[in-house]
Structure formats: C-alpha cells, structure tokens
Design a protein around this motif. Structure first.
Motif, short mmCIF file in Angstrom:
data_model
loop_
_atom_site.label_atom_id
_atom_site.label_comp_id
_atom_site.label_asym_id
_atom_site.label_seq_id
_atom_site.Cartn_x
_atom_site.Cartn_y
_atom_site.Cartn_z
N ASP A 1 -33.83 -105.15 -51.81
CA ASP A 1 -33.62 -103.79 -52.31
C ASP A 1 -33.27 -102.80 -51.19
O ASP A 1 -32.28 -102.07 -51.31
CB ASP A 1 -34.88 -103.33 -53.07
N PRO A 2 -34.03 -102.73 -50.10
CA PRO A 2 -33.69 -101.75 -49.07
C PRO A 2 -32.36 -101.99 -48.38
O PRO A 2 -31.68 -101.04 -47.99
CB PRO A 2 -34.86 -101.86 -48.06
N ILE A 3 -31.95 -103.24 -48.23
CA ILE A 3 -30.65 -103.52 -47.61
C ILE A 3 -29.52 -102.96 -48.47
O ILE A 3 -28.60 -102.29 -47.98
CB ILE A 3 -30.46 -105.04 -47.41
N ALA A 4 -29.58 -103.24 -49.76
CA ALA A 4 -28.55 -102.71 -50.67
C ALA A 4 -28.62 -101.19 -50.73
O ALA A 4 -27.59 -100.51 -50.83
CB ALA A 4 -28.74 -103.32 -52.06
N ALA A 5 -29.82 -100.63 -50.67
CA ALA A 5 -29.99 -99.19 -50.74
C ALA A 5 -29.32 -98.49 -49.55
O ALA A 5 -28.77 -97.39 -49.69
CB ALA A 5 -31.47 -98.84 -50.78
N LEU A 6 -29.35 -99.11 -48.38
CA LEU A 6 -28.70 -98.53 -47.20
C LEU A 6 -27.18 -98.45 -47.39
O LEU A 6 -26.54 -97.50 -46.93
CB LEU A 6 -29.03 -99.35 -45.96
N VAL A 7 -26.62 -99.43 -48.07
CA VAL A 7 -25.18 -99.39 -48.38
C VAL A 7 -24.89 -98.23 -49.33
O VAL A 7 -23.92 -97.48 -49.15
CB VAL A 7 -24.72 -100.72 -49.01
N ILE A 8 -25.74 -98.05 -50.33
CA ILE A 8 -25.58 -96.95 -51.28
C ILE A 8 -25.69 -95.61 -50.56
O ILE A 8 -24.94 -94.67 -50.84
CB ILE A 8 -26.64 -97.04 -52.39
N ALA A 9 -26.60 -95.51 -49.61
CA ALA A 9 -26.76 -94.26 -48.86
C ALA A 9 -25.49 -93.92 -48.08
O ALA A 9 -25.08 -92.75 -48.02
CB ALA A 9 -27.95 -94.38 -47.90
N ALA A 10 -24.86 -94.94 -47.50
CA ALA A 10 -23.61 -94.71 -46.76
C ALA A 10 -22.51 -94.20 -47.70
O ALA A 10 -21.74 -93.29 -47.35
CB ALA A 10 -23.17 -96.01 -46.07
N VAL A 11 -22.45 -94.77 -48.89
CA VAL A 11 -21.47 -94.31 -49.88
C VAL A 11 -21.76 -92.87 -50.29
O VAL A 11 -20.85 -92.06 -50.44
CB VAL A 11 -21.49 -95.23 -51.13
N ALA A 12 -23.04 -92.53 -50.43
CA ALA A 12 -23.42 -91.17 -50.82
C ALA A 12 -22.98 -90.16 -49.77
O ALA A 12 -22.51 -89.06 -50.11
CB ALA A 12 -24.93 -91.09 -51.03
N VAL A 13 -23.13 -90.51 -48.50
CA VAL A 13 -22.68 -89.61 -47.42
C VAL A 13 -21.18 -89.39 -47.50
O VAL A 13 -20.68 -88.27 -47.37
CB VAL A 13 -23.07 -90.18 -46.05
N LYS A 14 -20.43 -90.46 -47.73
CA LYS A 14 -18.97 -90.36 -47.84
C LYS A 14 -18.57 -89.45 -49.01
O LYS A 14 -17.73 -88.56 -48.86
CB LYS A 14 -18.37 -91.75 -48.04
N GLU A 15 -19.20 -89.65 -50.16
CA GLU A 15 -18.87 -88.84 -51.33
C GLU A 15 -19.29 -87.39 -51.11
O GLU A 15 -18.62 -86.46 -51.57
CB GLU A 15 -19.55 -89.41 -52.58
N GLY A 16 -20.41 -87.18 -50.42
CA GLY A 16 -20.85 -85.82 -50.14
C GLY A 16 -19.88 -85.08 -49.24
O GLY A 16 -19.59 -83.90 -49.47
N ARG A 17 -19.35 -85.76 -48.25
CA ARG A 17 -18.37 -85.14 -47.36
C ARG A 17 -17.11 -84.76 -48.11
O ARG A 17 -16.54 -83.69 -47.90
CB ARG A 17 -18.03 -86.09 -46.21
N GLU A 18 -16.68 -85.65 -49.02
CA GLU A 18 -15.47 -85.36 -49.80
C GLU A 18 -15.70 -84.17 -50.73
O GLU A 18 -14.82 -83.32 -50.90
CB GLU A 18 -15.06 -86.60 -50.60
#
Length: 235
Positions: A181-198
C-alpha cells in the motif's frame, strides 16, 4: 491557416453548466458519505490507510466545492483562477498527507489492517468515481472550463487511491504484505503533485477558451496534443 472555434452555443453552454453543477453536487454528496464511512471504519480497525482515504475524501469535497462556487454564478469565467488555486492546493495537501502516511507505513507505523467495510467502500469507489470523473471531464472540455477539468482529475485521483486502498487492504489481509500500500501511495502522491502544478498554472488538457484559434495541424485546439492521445470515444 487558422480556423475560428466559437465554442458551444449559449443554449448548449447552459446545459453544460447545469450538468457540471449536478456532477459536482453528486461528487460532494458521495465524498461526504465516503469520508464518514472510511474514517469510522479506519478508527475501528486502527487502519491509517482507511483514515487517510477518508481525509482524501474531505480534500475532494474542498475541490468540488470550489467548482460549485465558481458555477454558482452565470459569469463563471471570472472565478476560474480562484477555483483553480483551491484545486491546486487540494492536490498539494493530498500529496503531502499521502506521502507522510506512506513513509510512516514503510517505517512500520500505522500499517493497514483488515477491514471488511473498508474493502467494500474501496470497491464501490473504484466503480463509481471513474464515471463521475469522465462525465465532468467531457463537460468541462466542451465548455472550456479548466477548473472543471482539473476537478475531474482530482476525482480520478480519488479513483486511483481507491484502487491502492483496495489492493493494499487485500494483500495485507491475504498475504501480510503491508508494504504494498505505501509504495503505490507514493506513486499516487507524485501524480498529485504534477496535477496540482498544472492546476496552479491553469493547464488543463483540452480545456480551451470558448473563442480560440486552432491551427490546421491541431484541429481540436490542443497545443499540447493531449486530445489526440486521450480523446474519448463518443457515446
């Protein structure tokens, strides 16, 4: 050579605005229920993953509320920038919490535990949220609303988190793999940062102003070419 894209007619714009308001209302309602169930089930099961999922639902409510506020007036374009800022901050807050929670889990603190209500909730969200996201994304693109498209990405991210939660809880219950769970969650967090910047910059795939120009090489008016790669089939 350029071609003028006048966007949807006034009657169609009214339909799209009403559709977005209804979709946002449905998203807020579902996420309020989702947050209550997840946080309650997480507290009962001592599951940090479920509690984190519930907090994500609250972040999603904040994002959807920003779009609801924007479309509460006929002149919604004037509120576009503010709504995008709120959505961007929501993405960043979500990324920060998910990262913090994932690191704690990897360090052996707050590991996800078995929870039947949590598994059911994650499965339901995985089925419901993609439809809400896709419908709002289509309406937002046609209307040319960057904030509506950005909020649809927030809803889609909630779908990914539902999948992460479901897989994490299932693997932990079946095999004791608490690290999944935490490994996959870190990937999701990276995507969230990208979408937030956009969202902060006002970038949203295929959300173009109602009156814009398009080159012959880009007939859909998408300078970044995202329409050609993510364009959905009409239904």
């Amino acid at each position: 050579m350029t071609a003028l894209n006048l966007g949807p007619a006034p009657a169609r714009r009214a339909v799209l605005q009403r559709r977005i308001r209804l979709l946002v209302a449905a998203t807020i309602t579902y996420n309020v229920i989702e947050a209550a169930v997840a946080i309650t089930a997480g507290t009962v099961a001592s599951s940090a993953a479920l509690i984190g999922f519930g907090l994500d639902s609250i972040v999603e409510v904040a994002s959807a509320a920003a779009v609801a506020w924007q479309f509460s007036t006929a002149d919604h374009e004037r509120r576009e920038k503010t709504a995008l800022r709120v959505i961007a901050i929501s993405f960043f807050a979500l990324a920060a919490y998910v990262t913090f929670d994932a690191v704690r889990a990897l360090l052996g603190v707050g590991e996800a535990e078995h929870s039947t209500p949590g598994l059911i909730l994650a499965a339901l969200s995985l089925m419901i949220m993609p439809f809400l996201s896709a419908a709002q994304r289509r309406a937002g693109r046609e209307l040319g609303s960057a904030s509506a498209v950005a909020d649809s990405k927030q809803t889609l991210l909630c779908t990914y988190l539902s999948g992460v939660l479901l897989v994490g809880l299932a693997l932990n219950s079946l095999f004791g793999w608490s690290w999944a769970d935490p490994i996959a969650a870190l990937v999701i967090a990276a995507v969230a940062v990208k979408e937030g910047r956009e969202a902060w910059r006002g970038d949203a795939c295929c959300a173009v102003p109602a009156a814009s120009t398009a080159t012959s090489a880009e007939p859909d008016g998408c300078a970044d070419g995202c329409c050609s790669t993510t364009k959905e089939n009409p239904r």
